[in-house]
Design an enzyme around this catalytic site. Structure first.
Site, short mmCIF file in Angstrom:
data_model
loop_
_atom_site.label_atom_id
_atom_site.label_comp_id
_atom_site.label_asym_id
_atom_site.label_seq_id
_atom_site.Cartn_x
_atom_site.Cartn_y
_atom_site.Cartn_z
N PHE A 169 0.54 -1.35 0.00
CA PHE A 169 0.14 0.01 -0.30
C PHE A 169 0.63 0.86 0.27
CE2 PHE A 169 -2.14 3.67 1.23
CZ PHE A 169 -4.02 3.17 0.78
N ASP B 147 9.36 2.73 2.07
CA ASP B 147 8.20 3.95 2.21
C ASP B 147 8.11 2.96 3.76
OD1 ASP B 147 5.41 3.86 3.11
OD2 ASP B 147 4.47 3.63 1.47
N LYS C 173 2.28 9.60 8.74
CA LYS C 173 1.86 9.49 9.95
C LYS C 173 1.89 9.73 10.85
CE LYS C 173 -0.63 4.49 6.99
NZ LYS C 173 -1.51 5.26 7.28
#
Ligand SMILES: Cc1ncc(COP(=O)(O)O)c(C=O)c1O
Length: 405
Positions: free
Chosen positions: A147, A232, A261
């Protein structure tokens, strides 16, 4: 909208829920509650009901809800300078960039607002590098089940099968291969490959940990084929896996790393970091109105100082081990299996494919958890939770498993 007799007698929560249904664009079914307050690992709704939050805004509120250190930093910065200009320097921007480069293997930072935007920047940087240094190489290899975000290019990079036909046509230049399969990765590399982009632990895909030999092997392939390694770490970075950055656990260094995040502790902030040798943007190649925005920079600085200064990553590692032990102890009784993950990014398989029902049952009991797969649930609480919070979560979760058909 006219006020009906019914709306005049409805409770404030019912009115809010009705207004939400009428005015918010539908993107997903949300529980019928409206959150008003947060403290530590708890959220409260308009009815005063308390929720133990083991989702943490999707691995975002790494220091819990409204941590005083972040609230103070935001209030202080709001009084001093809310917004200058992306074309001007500001002090927290410089301090945060220095903190990140001092504490990682990367040398340069570009600040963005969301993980997807940071990943877009990473791919742009790799393509620019390919144009300048590798005869126009532009392809990026990613993994199935990955993702990387919801922009059009990141949807093309992401390895979600059911996105394959959404919002066609796809952005070209992405090749996907099975995760943890070094042979498949090797086969996929062509002279046109400029980068490989992977998550050290695939979070949204269901918490699948990259094998040590796999990530080390991918690093070696990158070196042999003159390909950049983009990690990532939007979900895995900032202490989530029990070390400040996930890559530390593999004994390798990425050429490019993206963060998001947790770095803002809840304030929208993301970052693209790169080694000097690949920091090839020229004037005008990259930017954005809110990139380096002072409130975001002050948030990131407060969060990173706290995470580094208080060694929150080690706390996450120890608490994650405790959570693992508690879940394993329940395996036999509840039919759980495959407890997996690192630090405080963990998942477990359920005996039935009733993940969504279980999430609802937990919500009713005042516990927030997430089911990334129909037969798995994921735990990604604040990194500073106590053993007592883990005990409370496990008790609520076990009761929900026992009573959910
Ligand atoms: C690994 C990873 N990359 C990228 C993203 C996208 O981040 P954002 O939602 O901030 O765009 C996410 C979000 O879940 C993620 O987990």
């Amino acid at each position: 909208m006219t006020m009906t007799a019914q709306s005049m007698t409805a409770s404030p929560t019912a009115e809010l829920l009705r207004d939400a249904e009428q005015s918010l664009m539908f993107i997903v079914k949300r529980p019928e509650a409206v959150m008003v307050r947060g403290k530590g690992p708890y959220l409260w709704d308009t009815e005063g009901k308390r929720y133990l939050d083991f989702i943490a805004g999707w691995a975002v509120t790494c220091l819990g809800h409204c941590p005083p250190v972040l609230a103070r930093a935001l209030a202080g910065q709001a009084k001093a300078l809310i917004n200058a200009s992306p074309a001007l320097l500001n002090e927290p921007m410089i301090r945060l960039a220095k903190l990140l480069t001092d504490h990682s293997c990367l040398d340069k930072v570009f600040f963005a607002n969301s993980g997807a935007e940071a990943n877009e920047g990473a791919v742009k940087l790799a393509r620019k590098w390919g144009a300048l240094r590798k005869d126009g190489a532009y392809e990026v290899i990613t993994a199935w089940n990955s993702f990387h975000g919801r922009t059009l290019a990141m949807m093309s990079a992401t390895g979600k099968q059911h996105w394959n036909t959404l919002y066609e046509p796809k952005v070209p230049g992405f090749t996907r291969v099975p995760f943890n399969d070094l042979g498949a990765m090797k086969k996929a590399i062509t002279p046109k490959t400029c980068a490989i982009m992977l998550e050290p632990v695939q979070g949204e895909g269901g918490v699948w940990v990259a094998d040590r030999a796999y990530l080390r092997g991918v690093r070696k392939l990158c070196d042999e084929h003159n390909v950049l390694l983009i990690l990532d770490e939007i979900q895995t970075g900032v202490g989530r896996l029990g070390t400040l950055w996930g890559y530390e656990q593999y004994g390798i260094e990425p050429d490019i790393m993206t963060l998001g995040k947790g770095i803002g502790g809840g304030f929208p902030l993301a970052a693209l970091l790169a080694k000097d040798a690949v920091s090839v943007f020229e004037a005008g190649d990259q930017g954005g109105t809110f990139c380096g925005q002072p409130l975001a920079m002050a948030s990131g600085l407060a969060v990173m100082n706290e995470v580094i200064g208080k060694n929150i990553a080690t706390k996450a590692k120890n608490r994650g081990n405790y959570l693992r032990r508690k879940l394993k102890a329940l395996e036999g009784e509840l039919g759980l299996s495959n407890v997996r993950g690192k630090g405080l990014l963990m998942a477990v398989d359920l005996p039935k494919s009733n993940g969504p029902d279980l999430v609802t049952a937990c919500f009713k009991r005042g516990l927030l958890i997430n089911a990334p797969l129909p037969n798995s649930v994921r735990f990604m609480p604040p990194l500073n939770i106590t053993a007592a919070h883990v005990d409370e979560m496990v008790e609520l979760f076990a009761d929900a498993v026992r009573n959910t058909p």
